[in-house]
Write an enzyme that holds these catalytic residues in place. Sequence first.
Site, PDB file in Angstrom:
ATOM      1  N   CYS A   1      21.704  74.751   1.581  1.00 22.39           N
ATOM      2  CA  CYS A   1      20.301  74.822   2.012  1.00 22.39           C
ATOM      3  C   CYS A   1      20.045  76.094   2.823  1.00 22.39           C
ATOM      4  CB  CYS A   1      19.924  73.547   2.771  1.00 22.39           C
ATOM      5  SG  CYS A   1      18.137  73.328   2.931  1.00 22.39           S
TER       6      CYS A   1
ATOM      7  N   HIS B   1      20.869  69.336  -1.229  1.00 26.09           N
ATOM      8  CA  HIS B   1      21.823  68.756  -0.290  1.00 26.09           C
ATOM      9  C   HIS B   1      22.817  67.893  -1.062  1.00 26.09           C
ATOM     10  CE1 HIS B   1      20.059  69.916   3.589  1.00 26.09           C
ATOM     11  NE2 HIS B   1      18.943  69.966   2.888  1.00 26.09           N
TER      12      HIS B   1
ATOM     13  N   GLU C   1      25.340  66.412  -0.064  1.00 27.63           N
ATOM     14  CA  GLU C   1      25.760  65.262   0.742  1.00 27.63           C
ATOM     15  C   GLU C   1      24.767  64.113   0.647  1.00 27.63           C
ATOM     16  OE1 GLU C   1      24.416  68.023   1.865  1.00 27.63           O
ATOM     17  OE2 GLU C   1      23.342  67.752   3.759  1.00 27.63           O
TER      18      GLU C   1
END
Lengths: 188, 251
Positions: free
Chosen positions: A78, A171, A173
């Site tokens: 990001c 993202h 994650e």
Amino acid sequence: MMVAVIDYGAGNLTSLKYALERCGVVNLNITSDPDVILNADRVIFPGVGHAAFAMQKLKQKSLDILIPTLKQPVLGICLGMQLMCAYSEEGEVHGLGIFEAKVRRFGSGLKVPHMGWNTVKSSTELGLDNYFYFVHSYYVESCPQTLAVCHYGTTFSAVLRHDNFTGCQFHPEKSGEAGEQFLKQFLL
Amino acid sequence: MLAKRIIPCLDVKDGRTVKGVNFVGLTDAGDPVALAARYSEEGADELLFLDITASHEKRKTLTALVDKVAKAVNIPFTVGGGVSTVDDAYALLQSGADKISLNSAAVRTPSLIEEIALRFGSQCVVLAIDARMDENERWEVFVNGGRTPTGRDLFAWAREGQERGAGEILFTSMNHDGTRNGFANSALAQLSKTLTIPLIASGGAGSMRHFADAFIKGMADAALAASVFHFGVIKIPELKEYLLKCSISIR
């Protein structure tokens, strides 16, 4: 394998830490210590927030000089990826210059932030053709180092790669199975 | 293409999910972590945990729960209910929440939106607004779980929230909530046109058609529901298949 996550005060690292643990990372260092970063097998450069503010934080710790010299695989996520670019319109700040591209603000008429799951397309890496979770108000324009793109009002870089440096706008994650696969690929 | 999001809402009290959730194959439907994992597997795009614990002493139970959810779940989740200070927001984000939602406290102290947005970024601030339409078709904002009228206009408050730095608006129509008669589509559309940040529709989901209407007529970016998912009235995989057939962009 030792994984270093660069902590320079830009954003919350809890989600990323847990995602790496789910991917099987045992030796994880969340750190701004140059020695630990230099000796890591993999380096992750995350970030959420304002580009100019984050660059200032990097400079305070001289990480702006260290990061471009790293030789092991480095993943910018990001804002981390955006800071690896040449220039950002967010605060009109020069980045690390690892990727040639410029970072621009999404045009008017679009809801900003670009928030949610969007499709990523790659002509070379099949595993990237999936939905990933994005949250951002600025984007990296397409450039020769673009490995995968995403479309929101304009077509922009979703994944960039140059030598040992990779960047992703989404993202991983928070991107479900697809995100975990992406992280595991980086950790291989 | 950016997908429309489907968001199950889980009410949490003292660290346990409440509202008789009956999921087949779940031994403990009161376990928020198991439920969250189940919804994530079924294709939920995000989750919202709404803490309805009355006392402030129980906040630690909530941060412990957020930490457990963050360890287990790989999709984004928002935590709301009783967030009234920057420290509350910090504790939840630090425990692994991706976003926090503000409601009554933001009405009482609007600068709270700015403070949290400046410190942690707009992307993690969801402004939740409960509003009711009166007989003159005026939408008034309510706080304290819909018990207290504020005199504020829904549209003005949503715009103010956006200007103060909210990253998303979650609008619950009190006229529609619990009816299962569909979302407040005309108010949603009016909101969506005036806002430049994403809009989450809430209140009134009863059928799959209602979700399609919220996205097409209401122009919402995401739709949230609780009981229809918890009681299995609507299954997320079937809902997504249906929305795809309606030519709605869905993950």
